[in-house]
Design a protein around this motif. Structure first.
Motif, PDB file in Angstrom:
ATOM      1  N   PRO B  90       0.969  -1.080  -0.801  1.00 18.40           N
ATOM      2  CA  PRO B  90       0.069   0.420  -0.278  1.00 18.40           C
ATOM      3  C   PRO B  90       0.712   1.360  -0.011  1.00 18.40           C
ATOM      4  O   PRO B  90       2.149   1.097   0.833  1.00 18.40           O
ATOM      5  N   ALA B  91       0.468   2.162  -0.696  1.00 20.00           N
ATOM      6  CA  ALA B  91       1.149   3.308  -0.885  1.00 20.00           C
ATOM      7  C   ALA B  91       0.145   4.647  -1.340  1.00 20.00           C
ATOM      8  O   ALA B  91      -0.429   4.134  -1.502  1.00 20.00           O
ATOM      9  N   GLY B  92       0.940   5.524  -0.776  1.00 21.53           N
ATOM     10  CA  GLY B  92      -0.071   7.017  -1.318  1.00 21.53           C
ATOM     11  C   GLY B  92       0.832   8.134  -1.909  1.00 21.53           C
ATOM     12  O   GLY B  92       1.970   8.414  -0.464  1.00 21.53           O
ATOM     13  N   LEU B  93       0.491   9.378  -2.085  1.00 18.35           N
ATOM     14  CA  LEU B  93       0.532  10.498  -2.108  1.00 18.35           C
ATOM     15  C   LEU B  93       0.371  11.652  -0.822  1.00 18.35           C
ATOM     16  O   LEU B  93      -0.657  10.766  -0.263  1.00 18.35           O
ATOM     17  N   ILE B  94       1.598  12.106  -0.028  1.00 24.96           N
ATOM     18  CA  ILE B  94       1.787  12.652   1.238  1.00 24.96           C
ATOM     19  C   ILE B  94      -0.067  14.184   0.763  1.00 24.96           C
ATOM     20  O   ILE B  94       0.886  14.974   0.185  1.00 24.96           O
ATOM     21  N   ASP B  95      -0.531  14.011   1.447  1.00 22.65           N
ATOM     22  CA  ASP B  95      -1.216  15.233   1.624  1.00 22.65           C
ATOM     23  C   ASP B  95      -0.871  16.882   1.955  1.00 22.65           C
ATOM     24  O   ASP B  95       0.634  15.955   2.641  1.00 22.65           O
ATOM     25  N   GLU B  96      -1.191  17.572   1.171  1.00 22.10           N
ATOM     26  CA  GLU B  96      -0.566  19.060   2.011  1.00 22.10           C
ATOM     27  C   GLU B  96      -0.764  19.202   3.890  1.00 22.10           C
ATOM     28  O   GLU B  96      -1.951  18.905   4.013  1.00 22.10           O
ATOM     29  N   LYS B 156     -12.008   1.939   2.295  1.00 20.16           N
ATOM     30  CA  LYS B 156     -11.977   3.237   2.111  1.00 20.16           C
ATOM     31  C   LYS B 156     -11.432   3.833   0.878  1.00 20.16           C
ATOM     32  O   LYS B 156     -10.707   4.570   1.067  1.00 20.16           O
ATOM     33  N   LEU B 157     -12.070   2.722  -0.195  1.00 20.11           N
ATOM     34  CA  LEU B 157     -11.127   3.638  -0.979  1.00 20.11           C
ATOM     35  C   LEU B 157     -11.762   5.274  -2.211  1.00 20.11           C
ATOM     36  O   LEU B 157     -13.607   5.421  -1.884  1.00 20.11           O
ATOM     37  N   ASP B 158     -11.213   5.786  -2.119  1.00 19.91           N
ATOM     38  CA  ASP B 158     -11.303   7.057  -3.036  1.00 19.91           C
ATOM     39  C   ASP B 158     -12.869   6.344  -4.649  1.00 19.91           C
ATOM     40  O   ASP B 158     -12.273   5.120  -4.556  1.00 19.91           O
ATOM     41  N   GLU B 159     -13.159   7.056  -4.659  1.00 23.39           N
ATOM     42  CA  GLU B 159     -14.336   7.264  -6.148  1.00 23.39           C
ATOM     43  C   GLU B 159     -13.148   6.547  -7.298  1.00 23.39           C
ATOM     44  O   GLU B 159     -12.121   7.707  -7.573  1.00 23.39           O
TER      45      GLU B 159
END
Lengths: 208, 208
Positions: B90-96, B156-159
């Protein structure tokens, strides 16, 4: 190799129109997802993918010496994309009509000066699957040193390449990478760190 | 999550002018190297780097269960950049305004449904230092399961996100990645493979 006379310095960073770029480009992918919904995705591409269908090889190398602990050779070079010196395993793009194994032996010789025996070639891997179609293979190479072989052979670097070599005992690899990453002007390459973290975890994690 | 009704399909791949791209861009870096020679380098950049100075986090996760071997959860998703399903952590971009640790816990929950305890946050790493300025951190997370906890919680996935989860005993990780990479529609992410290769090497290499 030309002598090092100064620290490298970034002069300017400017927007580059896709059409003027020689090495990298941008593409828009329109696709239909699993639910039938049309979507799009932006990616960066290399303009240089070889006929082998793989962009690059990296050489996971092990140096075996009769009197010294098994070690690995890391390469340190200034990387303009991040404006720092990176710590990496030797790696390079696969030339047109070259197999990944041929590229591995050639690049190993160019960047480290050493010839080795290929132990294993890994599967085609995605370099950064959210951002690019670039691919690579990890090739594990063993170099057997003689008892007296203490001088490093000359590298065969391309014009403009300036690559320092450092030999690190495998048992210290993880700690050494952590040390490098604490220095201002250095950044460790992700894949090398993951390999070291996997070794470290297997040794100390107590999970396996 | 919308039901899967078909295999994803790429409709078109077109050149994308830099100025029209929202997520990625191209830059030209002019720099002076160590010998005083002016040079240039083309790179791909993300247009989304967070204030933390790091683009992304990946979660090296360990699931501990009282009766089962320690395992890790991999995520499988269709990746338009390579036109295949990738096997990744699992991975993802760090939000502002988010720290890497906050992003790690949030993305872990979104993509796997699980909450875990952070064991360790690694240094800032270069994702692909020859091609991009993108960076990431590897965050190791432990999830402790109860004896009866066999059902996976909802994601809890994004659309538009469609991510399958698969649990793999850590002792089988390397072999399972090799198996996946032999299937036509799948590609293993480089960094995950390097971690598994490091574990495999530490266990079987006989070098350390």
């Amino acid at each position: 190799m030309a002598p090092k006379t100064q620290e490298p310095q970034i002069v300017s960073v400017t927007d580059l129109p896709s059409a003027q770029a020689k090495w990298v480009g941008l593409k828009k992918i329109d696709f239909v997802d699993q639910t039938g919904t049309p979507r799009s995705w932006e990616i960066a591409v290399r303009k240089t993918t070889s006929k082998s269908g793989v962009d690059a090889v990296a050489m996971g190398n092990i140096f075996v010496h009769p009197l010294k602990p098994p070690s690995t050779m890391l390469v340190i070079q200034y990387r303009p994309p991040i404006g720092k010196y990176t710590i990496e395993w030797p790696a390079g793009l696969i030339d047109e009509n070259e197999t990944p194994e041929e590229a591995a032996v050639r690049e190993m010789k160019e960047e480290t000066g050493y010839e080795g025996k290929i132990l294993n070639t890994g599967p085609v891997l995605s370099s950064d699957p959210g951002m690019t179609n670039a691919t690579l293979k990890l090739v594990m190479i063993e170099v057997k040193l003689g008892e007296q072989e203490d001088m490093m052979p000359d590298q065969k670097l391309d014009e403009g390449e300036l690559i320092e070599r450092v030999m690190v005992p495998l048992s210290e690899l993880y700690d050494r990478l952590i040390e490098y990453s604490k220095k201002d002007n250095f950044m460790v390459a992700g894949k090398l760190f993951y390999f070291a973290a996997g070794m470290h975890f297997a040794k100390h994690g107590g999970y396996i």
